[in-house]
Design a protein around this motif. Structure first.
Motif, PDB file in Angstrom:
ATOM      1  N   GLY A  95       0.798  -1.212   0.000  1.00  0.00           N
ATOM      2  CA  GLY A  95       0.000   0.000   0.000  1.00  0.00           C
ATOM      3  C   GLY A  95       0.833   1.265   0.000  1.00  0.00           C
ATOM      4  O   GLY A  95       1.990   1.288   0.421  1.00  0.00           O
ATOM      5  N   ALA A  96       0.229   2.327  -0.495  1.00  0.00           N
ATOM      6  CA  ALA A  96       0.787   3.684  -0.427  1.00  0.00           C
ATOM      7  C   ALA A  96      -0.379   4.582  -0.044  1.00  0.00           C
ATOM      8  O   ALA A  96      -1.340   4.710  -0.795  1.00  0.00           O
ATOM      9  CB  ALA A  96       1.392   4.092  -1.760  1.00  0.00           C
ATOM     10  N   SER A  97      -0.322   5.148   1.142  1.00  0.00           N
ATOM     11  CA  SER A  97      -1.443   5.880   1.719  1.00  0.00           C
ATOM     12  C   SER A  97      -2.100   6.834   0.697  1.00  0.00           C
ATOM     13  O   SER A  97      -1.398   7.543  -0.024  1.00  0.00           O
ATOM     14  CB  SER A  97      -0.960   6.685   2.919  1.00  0.00           C
ATOM     15  N   PRO A  98      -3.436   6.796   0.610  1.00  0.00           N
ATOM     16  CA  PRO A  98      -4.403   6.092   1.455  1.00  0.00           C
ATOM     17  C   PRO A  98      -4.764   4.684   0.974  1.00  0.00           C
ATOM     18  O   PRO A  98      -5.663   4.058   1.518  1.00  0.00           O
ATOM     19  CB  PRO A  98      -5.634   6.990   1.370  1.00  0.00           C
ATOM     20  N   ARG A  99      -4.069   4.159  -0.020  1.00  0.00           N
ATOM     21  CA  ARG A  99      -4.387   2.829  -0.541  1.00  0.00           C
ATOM     22  C   ARG A  99      -3.767   1.750   0.340  1.00  0.00           C
ATOM     23  O   ARG A  99      -2.567   1.755   0.595  1.00  0.00           O
ATOM     24  CB  ARG A  99      -3.863   2.692  -1.988  1.00  0.00           C
ATOM     25  N   ALA A 100      -4.588   0.791   0.779  1.00  0.00           N
ATOM     26  CA  ALA A 100      -4.098  -0.292   1.622  1.00  0.00           C
ATOM     27  C   ALA A 100      -3.403  -1.364   0.785  1.00  0.00           C
ATOM     28  O   ALA A 100      -3.607  -1.454  -0.436  1.00  0.00           O
ATOM     29  CB  ALA A 100      -5.256  -0.915   2.389  1.00  0.00           C
ATOM     30  N   SER A 101      -2.580  -2.177   1.427  1.00  0.00           N
ATOM     31  CA  SER A 101      -1.964  -3.318   0.747  1.00  0.00           C
ATOM     32  C   SER A 101      -3.040  -4.351   0.411  1.00  0.00           C
ATOM     33  O   SER A 101      -4.040  -4.492   1.114  1.00  0.00           O
ATOM     34  CB  SER A 101      -0.904  -3.960   1.646  1.00  0.00           C
ATOM     35  N   THR A 102      -2.820  -5.059  -0.690  1.00  0.00           N
ATOM     36  CA  THR A 102      -3.761  -6.109  -1.089  1.00  0.00           C
ATOM     37  C   THR A 102      -2.982  -7.369  -1.451  1.00  0.00           C
ATOM     38  O   THR A 102      -1.808  -7.308  -1.822  1.00  0.00           O
ATOM     39  CB  THR A 102      -4.615  -5.687  -2.304  1.00  0.00           C
TER      40      THR A 102
END
Length: 231
Positions: A95-102
């Motif tokens: 992830g790279a804020s605001p995207r979470a790891s998946t």
């Protein structure tokens, strides 16, 4: 003979570099990951001896996983080799804020999930050990792996080992109802439970105002010696 024995699958982890998305990257970084192997590796780094029990395909990727375990000082003599199988894969987008790891799994029909014709001699594997550890991920992978989890926990309890179980609920692997049906009977064989507040509620319907209350409720219900709530 090892201080701690663990049982579960390890996979090849593939991840785009520099927080890229899978659809953007031209390269993937390859490492090895697996909850039970991580525990065995950690135990070895703390100065104890550990063995990891699993199944791997007899090919370059299987040997890559085995070699990584050896690098951490983990005994792999109880790994079963499968001539016709495959290694499980999982793809991670960090992830790279605001995207979470998946995480995207590709582990169906792996050598470990199938356990084709595999028989583990658990009394021999566990002889001389002090503790045994496995997880809910292993129980979730299929009927064969769930059966081996139950058999191994019973053998460990019968041999007087400390038994440790990480609930580690994964929605992508099974439903809450199935997770409860398979795992609730196993808890009578577990001394140390590792879980989160969320997983305890999803799988066992146990909740509380704080993690201490959840831990006490789990211990009272199942008779655990230790409950560890991760935050």
């Amino acid at each position: 003979m090892s201080d701690v024995v663990t049982f579960g699958e390890a996979m090849i982890r593939l991840a785009p570099p520099s927080n890229r998305r899978l659809e953007q990257t031209g390269t993937l970084e390859m490492t090895v990951g697996g909850a039970e192997l991580n525990v065995a590796s950690g135990v070895s780094r703390l100065g104890l001896t550990s063995s990891w029990v699993s199944a791997l395909p007899a090919n370059a990727l299987g040997r890559r996983v085995r070699n990584r375990a050896r690098e951490f000082g983990v005994d792999t003599s109880h790994v079963v080799w499968d001539d016709g199988g495959r290694v499980g894969l999982f793809f991670v987008e960090y992830g790279a804020s605001p995207r979470a790891s998946t995480v995207l799994y590709d582990r169906a029909a792996s050598s470990f999930c199938e356990l084709r014709g595999v028989t583990f001699d658990w009394p021999s594997i566990l002889a001389g050990a002090r503790a045994y550890h496995t997880t809910g991920i292993t129980a979730a992978l299929g009927e064969r792996t769930a059966e081996q989890v139950a058999t191994s926990l019973a053998a460990a309890r019968g041999a007087g080992l400390l038994t440790s179980y990480d609930l580690n609920y994964r929605r992508k692997l099974w439903s809450p109802e199935k997770a409860r049906t398979i795992q609730e009977p196993l808890m009578d064989l577990v001394d140390v439970l590792i879980t989160t507040e969320e997983d305890a509620e999803v799988v066992f319907g146990v909740s509380g105002t704080n993690h201490g209350e959840v831990a006490r409720s789990l211990a009272d219900r199942f008779g655990f010696k230790v409950v560890t709530i991760t935050i």
